[in-house]
Design a protein around this motif. Structure first.
Motif, PDB file in Angstrom:
ATOM      1  N   ASP A 288       0.831  -1.207   0.000  1.00 48.66           N
ATOM      2  CA  ASP A 288       0.000   0.000   0.000  1.00 48.66           C
ATOM      3  C   ASP A 288       0.863   1.254   0.000  1.00 48.66           C
ATOM      4  O   ASP A 288       0.554   2.244  -0.656  1.00 48.66           O
ATOM      5  CB  ASP A 288      -0.942  -0.016   1.211  1.00 48.66           C
ATOM      6  N   ALA A 291       2.442   1.822  -3.519  1.00 48.56           N
ATOM      7  CA  ALA A 291       1.430   2.396  -4.411  1.00 48.56           C
ATOM      8  C   ALA A 291       1.160   3.846  -4.040  1.00 48.56           C
ATOM      9  O   ALA A 291       1.071   4.728  -4.907  1.00 48.56           O
ATOM     10  CB  ALA A 291       0.147   1.582  -4.342  1.00 48.56           C
ATOM     11  N   ASP A 292       1.063   4.092  -2.745  1.00 44.99           N
ATOM     12  CA  ASP A 292       0.823   5.459  -2.266  1.00 44.99           C
ATOM     13  C   ASP A 292       1.918   6.395  -2.766  1.00 44.99           C
ATOM     14  O   ASP A 292       1.634   7.462  -3.312  1.00 44.99           O
ATOM     15  CB  ASP A 292       0.779   5.449  -0.736  1.00 44.99           C
ATOM     16  N   TYR A 295       1.707   6.915  -6.576  1.00 43.54           N
ATOM     17  CA  TYR A 295       0.592   7.774  -6.985  1.00 43.54           C
ATOM     18  C   TYR A 295       0.783   9.215  -6.515  1.00 43.54           C
ATOM     19  O   TYR A 295       0.412  10.160  -7.205  1.00 43.54           O
ATOM     20  CB  TYR A 295      -0.733   7.195  -6.491  1.00 43.54           C
ATOM     21  N   ARG A 296       1.347   9.376  -5.322  1.00 43.06           N
ATOM     22  CA  ARG A 296       1.649  10.741  -4.884  1.00 43.06           C
ATOM     23  C   ARG A 296       2.606  11.417  -5.866  1.00 43.06           C
ATOM     24  O   ARG A 296       2.436  12.582  -6.223  1.00 43.06           O
ATOM     25  CB  ARG A 296       2.322  10.729  -3.513  1.00 43.06           C
ATOM     26  N   GLY A 299       0.761  12.385  -8.754  1.00 40.26           N
ATOM     27  CA  GLY A 299      -0.053  13.552  -8.422  1.00 40.26           C
ATOM     28  C   GLY A 299       0.752  14.839  -8.478  1.00 40.26           C
ATOM     29  O   GLY A 299       0.284  15.849  -9.011  1.00 40.26           O
ATOM     30  N   VAL A 300       1.940  14.789  -7.950  1.00 42.90           N
ATOM     31  CA  VAL A 300       2.801  15.979  -7.975  1.00 42.90           C
ATOM     32  C   VAL A 300       3.174  16.307  -9.420  1.00 42.90           C
ATOM     33  O   VAL A 300       3.094  17.459  -9.854  1.00 42.90           O
ATOM     34  CB  VAL A 300       4.058  15.757  -7.100  1.00 42.90           C
ATOM     35  N   HIS A 303       0.331  17.984 -11.214  1.00 37.34           N
ATOM     36  CA  HIS A 303      -0.260  19.204 -10.665  1.00 37.34           C
ATOM     37  C   HIS A 303       0.706  20.341 -10.411  1.00 37.34           C
ATOM     38  O   HIS A 303       0.288  21.488 -10.382  1.00 37.34           O
ATOM     39  CB  HIS A 303      -1.002  18.888  -9.368  1.00 37.34           C
ATOM     40  N   ALA A 304       1.977  20.021 -10.190  1.00 36.44           N
ATOM     41  CA  ALA A 304       2.921  21.073  -9.797  1.00 36.44           C
ATOM     42  C   ALA A 304       3.007  22.153 -10.873  1.00 36.44           C
ATOM     43  O   ALA A 304       2.791  21.901 -12.060  1.00 36.44           O
ATOM     44  CB  ALA A 304       4.300  20.480  -9.542  1.00 36.44           C
ATOM     45  N   ARG A 305       3.288  23.352 -10.439  1.00 34.96           N
ATOM     46  CA  ARG A 305       3.476  24.500 -11.341  1.00 34.96           C
ATOM     47  C   ARG A 305       4.938  24.852 -11.486  1.00 34.96           C
ATOM     48  O   ARG A 305       5.300  25.654 -12.356  1.00 34.96           O
ATOM     49  CB  ARG A 305       2.694  25.705 -10.803  1.00 34.96           C
TER      50      ARG A 305
ATOM     51  N   ARG B 296       0.104  21.357  -5.947  1.00 37.15           N
ATOM     52  CA  ARG B 296       0.752  20.140  -5.446  1.00 37.15           C
ATOM     53  C   ARG B 296      -0.119  19.483  -4.380  1.00 37.15           C
ATOM     54  O   ARG B 296      -0.276  18.259  -4.364  1.00 37.15           O
ATOM     55  CB  ARG B 296       2.102  20.476  -4.816  1.00 37.15           C
ATOM     56  N   LEU B 298      -3.286  19.734  -4.059  1.00 40.95           N
ATOM     57  CA  LEU B 298      -4.417  19.128  -4.763  1.00 40.95           C
ATOM     58  C   LEU B 298      -3.996  17.811  -5.413  1.00 40.95           C
ATOM     59  O   LEU B 298      -4.731  16.813  -5.365  1.00 40.95           O
ATOM     60  CB  LEU B 298      -4.944  20.101  -5.828  1.00 40.95           C
ATOM     61  N   VAL B 300      -1.644  15.763  -4.486  1.00 37.21           N
ATOM     62  CA  VAL B 300      -1.492  14.736  -3.448  1.00 37.21           C
ATOM     63  C   VAL B 300      -2.871  14.242  -3.005  1.00 37.21           C
ATOM     64  O   VAL B 300      -3.108  13.043  -2.906  1.00 37.21           O
ATOM     65  CB  VAL B 300      -0.669  15.288  -2.263  1.00 37.21           C
ATOM     66  N   ALA B 304      -3.062  10.317  -3.603  1.00 38.18           N
ATOM     67  CA  ALA B 304      -2.511   9.492  -2.516  1.00 38.18           C
ATOM     68  C   ALA B 304      -3.401   8.289  -2.252  1.00 38.18           C
ATOM     69  O   ALA B 304      -4.615   8.319  -2.484  1.00 38.18           O
ATOM     70  CB  ALA B 304      -2.351  10.325  -1.250  1.00 38.18           C
ATOM     71  N   ARG B 305      -2.790   7.233  -1.792  1.00 39.81           N
ATOM     72  CA  ARG B 305      -3.504   6.004  -1.425  1.00 39.81           C
ATOM     73  C   ARG B 305      -3.606   5.848   0.077  1.00 39.81           C
ATOM     74  O   ARG B 305      -4.337   4.991   0.579  1.00 39.81           O
ATOM     75  CB  ARG B 305      -2.776   4.785  -2.019  1.00 39.81           C
ATOM     76  N   LEU B 306      -2.833   6.646   0.792  1.00 36.59           N
ATOM     77  CA  LEU B 306      -2.832   6.620   2.249  1.00 36.59           C
ATOM     78  C   LEU B 306      -2.715   8.054   2.722  1.00 36.59           C
ATOM     79  O   LEU B 306      -1.864   8.789   2.215  1.00 36.59           O
ATOM     80  CB  LEU B 306      -1.620   5.836   2.774  1.00 36.59           C
ATOM     81  N   MET B 307      -3.540   8.432   3.685  1.00 37.24           N
ATOM     82  CA  MET B 307      -3.414   9.802   4.165  1.00 37.24           C
ATOM     83  C   MET B 307      -3.888   9.962   5.602  1.00 37.24           C
ATOM     84  O   MET B 307      -4.970   9.524   5.960  1.00 37.24           O
ATOM     85  CB  MET B 307      -4.193  10.751   3.248  1.00 37.24           C
ATOM     86  N   GLU B 311      -2.256  15.435   7.501  1.00 33.61           N
ATOM     87  CA  GLU B 311      -1.786  15.799   6.162  1.00 33.61           C
ATOM     88  C   GLU B 311      -2.941  16.272   5.290  1.00 33.61           C
ATOM     89  O   GLU B 311      -2.810  17.226   4.522  1.00 33.61           O
ATOM     90  CB  GLU B 311      -1.072  14.621   5.491  1.00 33.61           C
TER      91      GLU B 311
END
Lengths: 377, 377
Positions: A288, A291-292, A295-296, A299-300, A303-305, B296, B298, B300, B304-307, B311
């Motif tokens: 887990d 994968a987390d 995926y994070r 995500g970054v 989305h990052a600018r 960023r 957003l 995450v 994310a799969r775990l939070m 956070e």
């Protein structure tokens, strides 16, 4: 067969533009082949020098011009590939040289062009020949040695890389007289390359060993086996994105096939097994979490600018791990690997069609990654 | 007007289920109203006690039962709202109590039910009345004081919160005899509440002051003005997601309207202006960085799969800032504020319909956030 040789004219600029940054499937970044879950690419490099000329670091400017002209002519007419691109680096723009470094076609030193005590004054006469369009072969002229023949393969295939390197070497040797000693073998500017002049390298992706804090063990073991560990951009570069380049240090007194055998059947498979074990343990214990993190990272990236190339490499590394482990069905890991190249500073600027300072690159890199990854699910 | 009073029976369980977690637009989380770019919500709390009964921390069990029965009856029949929900907390499941804490309807202490030296044995008889469906009013019975009347408003509107609190107070006083001293005012269990028994609080979102390392200045200034700064969940809680609850410390010797005037016209507008200035400076100097951090966060949240809840709050805080600053056109900051509630442990479990341990909550929270934010562009 056609050869491109506009570099023979006084100006070698513009040649680099023939490299298609959007579409080319660069051999070493294809992400396929044997053990490609861990081994990104394999490389064989042969160091050769011409008899009757001083090594580049001892050569006069006219010697170097002479060597360059000779080699350029022979290389382009040796029938080495369907199409060879020639670039006179002393005429190339700095950004084009950086682009070639980023594509692993030339070394950082070759891009800079400062060799040793004899250098100074105008740009060192030097060049590189590149087999198009897959760039699986490049030949640097007037780097540390007169010739550095480099053959790349996707995944783990040093044997086939050596086969092609030997073919290329033979074809060139038919047209040029190599400096060779019956006692020592091929003579090279640096003693560590004397003998076969061969260096075998593999680019390894070792994120699980990194996470498990086992990289130092790999480094110690590599040192014990006289192997060097370098970063993604070779000598003097840091490991970014958990990529490590492993290569033999010395070539003197060892036949090529012994070197090859060691790398091919002993050392690399052992490191690969070690990384795979670490991955299995990671997934079993904290699948887990893996994968987390993957995926994070995605995500970054999506989305990052603003993004540095180091962070981009780290994120792409994590995504690649997730994809290779089958945790991210929507991700094409070859695409991820391709992105590792195009987020580099020179690629970024060439793709944007303009020069960018660091701040602009950070924004441009983030934009590029968002566009490229927008449709990923 | 109808009143819900099934709590009068021997069992108060199940009442909390009447709160609709999906649809209810809780007053304090509406994210509207005056200065709502900085002030999330305003709260007025009145502490009251019944004459003739010991304060809860000194009361016997039968005293408490008596107070509870009396208050429950009077509150539910005082015509305080269209519909009042009553919950006997000593019969409520732990998760339901936590849910009420997360909704800021009861204090942590009231959820726990341990008051002082006289306590022990079975659950303390205690309860809470909640105005449905917007929960703008809640009345705790047998917390530190017999009655704690709490009125919430979205944004900055202490005056209107006080107006309603006074109305409620009057209606209850018509039915119950308050402990009141002509010299001291309303008598309370803790001397800091004696007098008006009023506490004014505002929940402030101060991410820019946090980024600018100016929070300590705010804290010092607040201390000088006899204000307390608390976290998102009141006394003893840490500031999460850059939310700070600012409230007056003492009530003795000050008329309500002086207290209110200080908060409403002096203190809070000054802090709001200070935060706004910090935001303007942030955007002017590093607008790209603020947008980057917001996106960023957003990214995450969406991947994310775990939070952890901490956070999640931090990320939501950054997204809220980006949205409020107009940097994220696709984001509805009210939705973001709503998410701050539903990612809390008890809400998460109630929404999932099952108990979850911490690891399961981390996964469930990440799943919830991904679902909720999937369609955001």
């Amino acid at each position: 067969m056609s050869t491109d040789a506009p570099g023979r004219g006084p100006d070698g600029q513009g040649q680099v533009r023939q490299i298609d940054l959007h579409r080319s499937r660069v051999e070493w970044l294809r992400g396929e082949g044997r053990l490609s879950d861990v081994v990104l690419s394999s490389r064989v490099r042969l160091a050769r020098n011409l008899a009757g000329f001083p090594f580049p670091n001892r050569a006069s400017r006219s010697d170097r011009v002479c060597v360059l002209d000779l080699c350029r002519d022979r290389i382009l007419n040796a029938g080495l590939a369907e199409r060879m691109l020639w670039i006179d680096l002393h005429h190339a723009a700095p950004i084009d040289r950086s682009l070639l470094v980023e594509r692993h076609l030339i070394s950082k030193q070759h891009a800079k062009g400062k060799l040793g005590v004899a250098s100074g004054g105008p740009e060192e006469p030097r060049g590189v020949a590149v087999a198009m369009p897959h760039e699986q072969l490049s030949i640097m002229v007037n780097e540390e040695d007169h010739l550095r023949i480099q053959v790349m393969r996707t995944g783990f295939d040093l044997a086939d890389a050596l086969r092609e390197a030997d073919e290329v070497d033979d074809k060139i040797e038919r047209r040029l007289d190599y400096a060779f000693s019956p006692r020592f073998g091929y003579l090279t500017a640096c003693p560590t390359n004397v003998g076969t002049g061969a260096r075998f390298s593999v680019m390894l992706h070792l994120p699980a060993l990194k996470m498990a804090n086992e990289i130092d063990k790999v480094k110690r073991a590599a040192g014990d086996m006289a192997l060097a560990i370098r970063g993604f951009y070779g000598e003097g570069s840091e490991a970014v994105g958990d990529f490590y380049q492993l290569s033999n240090q010395t070539t003197l007194g060892k036949a090529e096939h012994f070197l090859l055998h060691d790398m091919e059947h002993e050392i690399i498979p052992r490191v690969v097994e070690y990384e795979r074990l670490a991955r299995r343990q990671l997934v079993e214990r904290r699948g887990d979490l893996v994968a987390d993190q993957a995926y994070r990272a995605l995500g970054v990236l999506r989305h990052a600018r603003l993004m540095s190339s180091e962070e981009a490499m780290e994120c792409l590394s994590r995504v690649r791990l997730g994809a290779v482990l089958g945790l991210m069905p929507g991700i094409d890991h070859q695409h991820v690997t391709h992105l590792m190249l195009v987020i580099q500073p020179a690629h970024l600027q060439r793709l944007a069609g303009r020069e960018m300072n660091q701040a602009e690159r950070r924004a441009g890199r983030a934009d590029l990654l968002r566009r490229e990854l927008a449709s990923v699910t």
